[in-house]
Write an enzyme that holds these catalytic residues in place. Structure first.
Site, PDB file in Angstrom:
ATOM      1  N   PRO A   6       0.847  -1.389  -0.097  1.00  0.00           N
ATOM      2  CG  PRO A   6      -0.830  -1.638   1.664  1.00  0.00           C
ATOM      3  CD  PRO A   6       0.500  -1.978   1.068  1.00  0.00           C
ATOM      4  CD  GLU A   7       2.294   3.275  -4.430  1.00  0.00           C
ATOM      5  OE1 GLU A   7       2.627   4.342  -4.796  1.00  0.00           O
ATOM      6  OE2 GLU A   7       2.444   2.205  -5.287  1.00  0.00           O
TER       7      GLU A   7
END
Length: 284
Positions: free
Chosen positions: A2-3
């Protein structure tokens, strides 16, 4: 992994559910915190720092504490009403449970779970560069850090969280495509590094309040990205087949995607100096 925008949204939801509430029970299922107990603590806030999550607590007696977690590839936080069926995975994958009168926050598959004094948060996130979505965002500082290794490829530099925090493989690929820059371009040869970083920030900002990520402006399935995970498919702009490659430090190679037509790789011109004031001279 996840960013920054995904982590920002996760922390926003945790904050909305937990902030101001008292922890009625806590369950840490990691060896180093087997005896930890946050019962009676008040949740002050939940914030993101790049890809890290910081859950801050005020204790009735004792210094404030921060629960530091990180999703890495598979971790996640889920919120449930007390007594509701959990659906985040099998019970053996639960690493943390925080219970309040209204919610259960359950952390699944979290590879990093640690408690630190809030005043000592720098020991776990102090190495990070300015957060693209955080109150500490400092464009000039991010540019200074990126420029400190001018020979490094821009593809590697953008993923280094010590330079700026929040960019992952999705936003690296999409930012470089939209900027027309090949991922193996040296930082010193990027024509307008400031514009590249500002574009990355705009992309994260556009997606930070929704679960669906899109860099094209189209949320329809299969239409959300320009090049990311589209290897061998035609470029949406020029029709050239998208390419992919894994590169980076040994043991930390990550996939990158680019269009050879829109992002041609340039090479140093041997007829000109590569140590001049403006960096390497490049040609297509």
């Amino acid at each position: 992994m996840p960013e920054g925008d995904t982590v920002h949204l996760a922390c926003k939801r945790l904050h909305r559910a937990l902030a101001g509430s008292e922890v009625t029970a806590s369950d840490f299922r990691v060896p180093q915190l087997a005896n930890a107990d946050l019962s009676g603590a008040r949740v002050v806030e939940v914030v993101s720092r790049g890809k890290h999550q910081l859950l801050r607590f005020a204790l009735a007696d004792g210094e404030p504490l921060t629960l530091h977690t990180h999703f890495k590839m598979d971790g996640t936080w889920h919120l449930y009403r007390p007594g509701a069926t959990r659906r985040g995975g099998p019970d053996f994958q639960v690493r943390v449970v925080l219970t309040t009168a209204d919610w259960e926050a359950v952390g699944y598959r979290l590879p990093i779970v640690e408690l630190v004094p809030t005043a000592q948060e720098h020991t776990v996130v102090g190495h990070l560069g300015p957060d693209l979505l955080g109150p500490d965002w400092d464009l000039d500082e991010a540019l200074r850090r990126l420029g400190s290794a001018p020979e490094r490829t821009i593809g590697e530099a953008l993923l280094d969280q010590r330079n700026l925090a929040g960019i992952g493989t999705l936003y690296r690929a999409e930012t470089l495509f939209l900027s027309g820059i090949h991922p193996r371009t040296p930082v010193a040869a990027v024509p307008d590094l400031r514009a590249v970083v500002e574009r990355a920030r705009r992309l994260l900002e556009a997606n930070k309040d929704r679960p669906d990520q899109s860099t094209t402006g189209d949320l329809r399935r299969g239409r959300t990205a320009w090049v990311f995970e589209r290897a061998r498919q035609p470029c949406r702009r020029c029709g050239t087949r998208i390419r992919e490659e894994a590169f980076g430090p040994r043991g930390q190679e990550r996939k990158v995607y680019w269009c050879p037509g829109c992002q041609p790789q340039k090479v140093a011109d041997p007829s000109r100096s590569v140590t001049g004031e403006h960096g390497p001279s490049l040609r297509s």
